[in-house]
Every structure is written in structure tokens, then in C-alpha cells.
Design a protein around this motif. Structure first.
Motif, PDB file in Angstrom:
ATOM      1  N   TRP A  11       0.816  -1.217   0.000  1.00 21.38           N
ATOM      2  CA  TRP A  11       0.000   0.000   0.000  1.00 21.38           C
ATOM      3  C   TRP A  11       0.852   1.272   0.000  1.00 21.38           C
ATOM      4  O   TRP A  11       0.316   2.359  -0.161  1.00 21.38           O
ATOM      5  N   ALA A  12       2.178   1.131   0.168  1.00 21.33           N
ATOM      6  CA  ALA A  12       3.033   2.322   0.247  1.00 21.33           C
ATOM      7  C   ALA A  12       2.967   3.100  -1.079  1.00 21.33           C
ATOM      8  O   ALA A  12       2.916   2.500  -2.147  1.00 21.33           O
ATOM      9  N   PRO A  13       2.965   4.446  -1.016  1.00 17.58           N
ATOM     10  CA  PRO A  13       2.891   5.234  -2.250  1.00 17.58           C
ATOM     11  C   PRO A  13       3.989   4.846  -3.255  1.00 17.58           C
ATOM     12  O   PRO A  13       3.744   4.797  -4.463  1.00 17.58           O
ATOM     13  N   ARG A  14       5.176   4.531  -2.741  1.00 15.18           N
ATOM     14  CA  ARG A  14       6.271   4.149  -3.642  1.00 15.18           C
ATOM     15  C   ARG A  14       5.904   2.860  -4.403  1.00 15.18           C
ATOM     16  O   ARG A  14       6.166   2.712  -5.587  1.00 15.18           O
ATOM     17  N   THR A  15       5.266   1.937  -3.714  1.00 18.43           N
ATOM     18  CA  THR A  15       4.849   0.686  -4.353  1.00 18.43           C
ATOM     19  C   THR A  15       3.752   0.948  -5.382  1.00 18.43           C
ATOM     20  O   THR A  15       3.736   0.342  -6.455  1.00 18.43           O
ATOM     21  N   ARG A  16       2.850   1.854  -5.049  1.00 21.27           N
ATOM     22  CA  ARG A  16       1.740   2.150  -5.969  1.00 21.27           C
ATOM     23  C   ARG A  16       2.268   2.610  -7.323  1.00 21.27           C
ATOM     24  O   ARG A  16       1.713   2.306  -8.356  1.00 21.27           O
ATOM     25  N   ALA A  17       3.343   3.409  -7.318  1.00 25.52           N
ATOM     26  CA  ALA A  17       3.884   3.925  -8.585  1.00 25.52           C
ATOM     27  C   ALA A  17       4.425   2.786  -9.444  1.00 25.52           C
ATOM     28  O   ALA A  17       4.315   2.809 -10.659  1.00 25.52           O
ATOM     29  N   ASN A  18       4.993   1.780  -8.802  1.00 27.67           N
ATOM     30  CA  ASN A  18       5.469   0.614  -9.549  1.00 27.67           C
ATOM     31  C   ASN A  18       5.531  -0.605  -8.624  1.00 27.67           C
ATOM     32  O   ASN A  18       6.521  -0.825  -7.943  1.00 27.67           O
ATOM     33  N   PRO A  19       4.459  -1.404  -8.640  1.00 26.15           N
ATOM     34  CA  PRO A  19       4.420  -2.556  -7.717  1.00 26.15           C
ATOM     35  C   PRO A  19       5.286  -3.730  -8.166  1.00 26.15           C
ATOM     36  O   PRO A  19       5.460  -4.683  -7.411  1.00 26.15           O
ATOM     37  N   LEU A  20       5.841  -3.681  -9.389  1.00 23.94           N
ATOM     38  CA  LEU A  20       6.472  -4.890  -9.942  1.00 23.94           C
ATOM     39  C   LEU A  20       7.691  -5.387  -9.152  1.00 23.94           C
ATOM     40  O   LEU A  20       7.802  -6.595  -8.926  1.00 23.94           O
ATOM     41  N   PRO A  21       8.618  -4.514  -8.706  1.00 22.84           N
ATOM     42  CA  PRO A  21       9.764  -5.048  -7.957  1.00 22.84           C
ATOM     43  C   PRO A  21       9.330  -5.764  -6.673  1.00 22.84           C
ATOM     44  O   PRO A  21       9.868  -6.823  -6.334  1.00 22.84           O
ATOM     45  N   LEU A  22       8.329  -5.214  -5.990  1.00 24.31           N
ATOM     46  CA  LEU A  22       7.860  -5.870  -4.767  1.00 24.31           C
ATOM     47  C   LEU A  22       7.212  -7.222  -5.095  1.00 24.31           C
ATOM     48  O   LEU A  22       7.463  -8.224  -4.421  1.00 24.31           O
ATOM     49  N   MET A 318      -1.801  -8.663 -11.365  1.00 22.63           N
ATOM     50  CA  MET A 318      -0.638  -7.999 -11.958  1.00 22.63           C
ATOM     51  C   MET A 318       0.631  -8.810 -11.706  1.00 22.63           C
ATOM     52  O   MET A 318       1.468  -8.978 -12.597  1.00 22.63           O
ATOM     53  N   SER A 319       0.750  -9.347 -10.509  1.00 22.57           N
ATOM     54  CA  SER A 319       1.921 -10.170 -10.212  1.00 22.57           C
ATOM     55  C   SER A 319       1.902 -11.442 -11.058  1.00 22.57           C
ATOM     56  O   SER A 319       2.901 -11.817 -11.670  1.00 22.57           O
ATOM     57  N   ALA A 320       0.741 -12.125 -11.096  1.00 24.99           N
ATOM     58  CA  ALA A 320       0.625 -13.357 -11.893  1.00 24.99           C
ATOM     59  C   ALA A 320       1.026 -13.082 -13.338  1.00 24.99           C
ATOM     60  O   ALA A 320       1.715 -13.884 -13.973  1.00 24.99           O
TER      61      ALA A 320
END
Ligand code: HEM
Length: 404
Positions: A11-22, A318-320
Motif C-alpha cells: 500500500w506504500a505510495p512508492r509501491t503504488r507507482a510501480n508494484p512490480l519489484p515488490l 498484476m503479479s501473476a
């Protein structure tokens, strides 16, 4: 558990911008993991691998029908679900209710029926693009990506298109759980929505028309196939799912093209690539990031974890769709990707009913946009773009572009 695992803060704003690395890290380290949803204020299990996601949505040990949970488990959800009255729709039901509700409208959304809407979708698109051109610089979401699908679904249902800004406001409130834990605005928007539809149905009863609303109303009047709240819930689901998603397919798709000028040039040179291009937009940054929640009916073992009865679980689509076990070079945006068996529309019995409509709208919209706006470009630095909060819908807050 009342704070999130900082290692996997979706949910972190940084993750929202690009969730792919997480997501890449989660697929490796914790492919099925219990997190805490800071918006819904409940624990939630998140599944990130492609194979597990497909397995989860087909697993009948998990229910979509909250009424099957224990009173205690329902109470825990109730805080996060002020919307019970308009949740009596197919996406919150298991068979046989699910089958009954979906069958009532499925004929209106077959590829053949949807194809009949092509000329109307083209006309609406062209009108909107006339306005965009006249303005020169616009927020593409406000001026184009939002009005197109809301107009199409409102016309199909038979709901007044003039009220679209009001739907947008209600929708925004009801699909985004509050960050401050105050569910009152959500409850209020849900009630206003119900009252709006009750009035509209009364008017339509007096003056039937050739639209889905009239057709569903006559089913409801016949008796046991559709209750009054199921009817309103169905209209709510179709209206919300019918626009909130496609706006972000067009937005994220155009954003992806502008980030990849060589793919944009390739599509401009060969517009016939639009169909695989839209599939790749769905895979690369689909607008529905996660499925909706399912709940374990009993304590249920899933990939080495016991999911306690009543706890919610969801899969990240998105992860799948970036799982290297399934897609070669998954972080590459390739508009000709083949094969491309993404699950951006979900999978199994709840597979998106509106997929043919979303595909039609996106292919027409993006092709005409590129054809008519040869100088289309971002009007801000890409780093300034902001993404929405929440993990269900993945989309930009604004997409400022220039076209002249
Ligand atoms: C790009 C656009 C769209 C995407 C990515 C999308 C995605 C999805 C996904 C992932 C699901 C399954 C959720 C789950 O299993 O938890 C779903 C279900 C659904 N979608 Fe869409 N959707 C889109 C557009 C539309 C449109 C235009 C409509 C219009 C009618 C629509 C109507 C529905 C309905 C009614 C369901 C529930 C189906 C069921 O429970 O059987 N969607 N959608």
C-alpha cells in the motif's frame, strides 16, 4: 496484527507507482503471505504466483458469498463493508446464485452482441476526440478515457448519461476504502445510489424502454428469479465495473505506449496490431491489480499455509501476469507478444463478463486516438505522474497530454 509487514508494503505510495519489484520479491520469498490491509483494517492473504492465482480462483473451499461466514467473521468484515445492500450481485455470490444472476445478463455481453455497439462506440470516441483536439492540452482521463466507457455502459443499461459525474463520485467513494477508517461516506454514497436507482426504476415502470434496465425490471416483477435488492446490486455492479476499469485500461495503455516510443511507432505504422497491443496493455499494467476477496469457508490448507475460516484471500493479477514461469521476459512491453495468456480479466466462473466490451472500447479508442493525434505526447515529466491509492484498481490520478 494491526500494522503491515514493512517488507511487503503493497500500500506504500512508492509501491503504488510501480508494484512490480515488490511482486517479484514476494513471488520468490513469500508467494502466499498474510498481510494487513491498512484501508480495510483487516488481515488479508495475498497470492502472487500465476499458477497459484489460477488455482485460488477455482478453489471452491473459498467462497465469494459473505453470508456463508460465521456471524463473528461477518462482523469483522462489516466494518469494512458498509455496502451489504448493494453487494447482492454475481461477483459476491457462489453457484447456484451466481449462475442464476449471471445468466440473466450474459446474453447482452456476448462478443456478437457487443460487436453491434462498434459504430456507436466509434461515434462517441470521435466526438470526444473533437473536443480534445479543440482544447490542445487535456487530462486524457477526464476528457476521454472516463466519458467513453461511462457513456457506453449508461446507454446500454438505460441510465441517464447526464448523471455520469454523480456516478463517478459515488463510485470513487464506494470502491476505495477510506484511509482514515471512517466508513460513513461510503455508507452514505451506497444509500444515495440505492435511492437514485429506486427513483429511476419507478420512472421506468411508467415508461418502459428497449434497454437492459427495463428487461431486468420485468424479470424482477415476474417473481423468484431476481429480488429488488439483487436488481439494484446488478445495476450497481454493471455501472461500476463497466467504467472504472476501462478508463484505466485506456489510461494505463496510453501511458505504456508513451513510455515505450518504439512500441508506439510500431503500432502507428501497423494499426492492425491493436488487438495484441491491447492484450499486452492488459498484461503489462492491467487496470484491475488484484482480484476481489474470497473467504475460507473452514480452516483451509493452501500451499503450506492454513488460511483460518473467515479470513479473506486474494490473488494479485498484476503479479501473476509478470510471473517469469509463465511469461518470457515479463517486464518487457511488447505489443506483439505471443503467446499471451494473461489473467487480467480473472479466471474461472467469475471471469469478467464485460471483457468483450472492454476490448472493443479500448481497441477503438486507442486506434482512433493515435490516428487523429499524430503529435500526442505527455504534457508533464513522467516522474510527476501520480497513481491511485488502493490495490484493487491500478490507474493514474491524471494523465496530462498535449495533442497539437
Ligand atoms: C479493462 C477492463 C476490465 C477489466 C480488467 C476487468 C476485470 C475483471 C476481473 C479481474 C474480474 C473478476 C474479479 C474476481 O474474480 O474477483 C471481473 C469481473 C466482472 N467484470 Fe470486469 N473488467 C473490465 C471491464 C468490465 C466491463 C466493461 C464490464 C461491463 C459490464 C465488466 C463487468 C464485470 C462483471 C459483471 C464481473 C463479475 C463476473 C462474475 O462474477 O461472474 N467488467 N472483471
Amino acid at each position: 496484527m494491526s500494522t503491515n509487514n514493512p517488507r511487503y508494503d503493497l500500500w506504500a505510495p512508492r509501491t503504488r507507482a510501480n508494484p512490480l519489484p515488490l511482486y517479484a520479491r514476494m513471488r520468490e520469498e513469500a508467494p502466499v503471505v498474510r498481510l494487513y490491509d491498512p484501508h480495510l483494517r483487516t488481515p488479508v492473504w495475498v497470492v502472487t504466483r500465476y499458477k497459484d492465482a489460477v488455482e485460488l480462483v477455482r478453489d471452491s473451499r473459498f467462497t465469494k458469498d459473505m453470508r456463508k461466514l460465521s456471524a463473528e467473521a461477518r462482523d469483522r468484515q462489516a466494518r469494512s463493508d458498509a455496502m451489504e445492500a448493494i453487494n447482492q450481485h454475481m461477483l459476491m455470490a457462489d453457484p447456484p446464485d451466481h449462475t442464476r444472476l449471471r445468466t440473466l445478463v450474459s446474453k447482452a455481453f456476448t462478443p456478437r452482441r457487443v460487436e453491434e455497439l462498434r459504430s456507436r462506440v466509434t461515434a462517441i470516441t470521435n466526438e470526444l476526440l473533437d473536443d480534445v483536439r479543440a482544447q490542445g492540452s487535456v487530462d486524457l482521463l477526464d476528457a476521454f478515457a472516463f466519458p467513453l466507457p461511462i457513456t457506453v455502459i449508461a446507454e446500454l443499461l438505460g441510465v441517464p448519461v447526464e448523471d455520469r459525474e454523480q456516478f463517478r463520485e459515488w463510485t470513487n467513494i464506494v470502491i476505495n476504502p477510506p484511509i482514515n477508517g471512517d466508513f460513513a461516506p461510503m455508507q452514505k454514497a451506497g444509500m444515495e445510489f440505492i435511492q437514485y436507482f429506486q427513483k429511476l426504476l419507478e420512472r421506468r415502470r411508467a415508461e418502459p424502454r428497449d434497454d437492459l434496465l427495463t428487461a431486468l425490471m420485468s424479470v424482477e416483477e415476474q417473481g423468484d428469479r431476481l429480488s429488488p435488492l439483487e436488481l439494484i446490486s446488478m445495476l450497481f455492479l454493471l455501472l461500476v465495473a463497466g467504467h472504472e476499469t476501462t478508463v484505466n485500461l485506456i489510461g494505463n495503455g496510453v501511458w505504456a505506449l508513451l513510455q515505450h516510443p518504439e512500441q508506439l511507432a510500431r503500432l502507428r505504422a501497423n494499426p492492425a496490431l491493436i488487438e495484441p497491443a491491447v492484450e499486452e496493455m492488459l498484461r503489462y499494467r492491467g487496470p484491475v491489480e488484484t482480484t476481489t476477496q474470497r473467504w475460507a469457508l473452514q480452516d483451509t490448507e493452501f500451499h503450506g499455509h492454513v488460511i483460518p475460516a473467515g479470513e479473506p484471500i486474494l490473488a494479485s493479477l498484476m503479479s501473476a501476469d509478470h510471473d517469469p514461469e509463465q511469461f518470457r521476459d515479463p517486464e518487457r512491453f511488447d505489443i506483439g507478444r505471443e503467446p499471451n495468456r494473461h489473467i487480467a480479466f480473472g479466471f474461472g466462473i467469475h471471469f469478467c463478463l464485460g471483457a468483450p466490451l472492454a476490448r472493443l472500447e479500448a481497441t477503438v479508442a486507442i486506434n482512433l486516438l493515435l490516428e487523429r493525434m499524430p503529435r500526442l505526447r505527455l504534457a508533464v515529466d513522467p516522474a510527476e505522474l501520480r497513481w491511485r491509492e488502493g490495490i484493487l484498481v491500478h490507474g493514474l490520478q491524471r494523465l496530462p497530454v498535449s495533442v497539437d
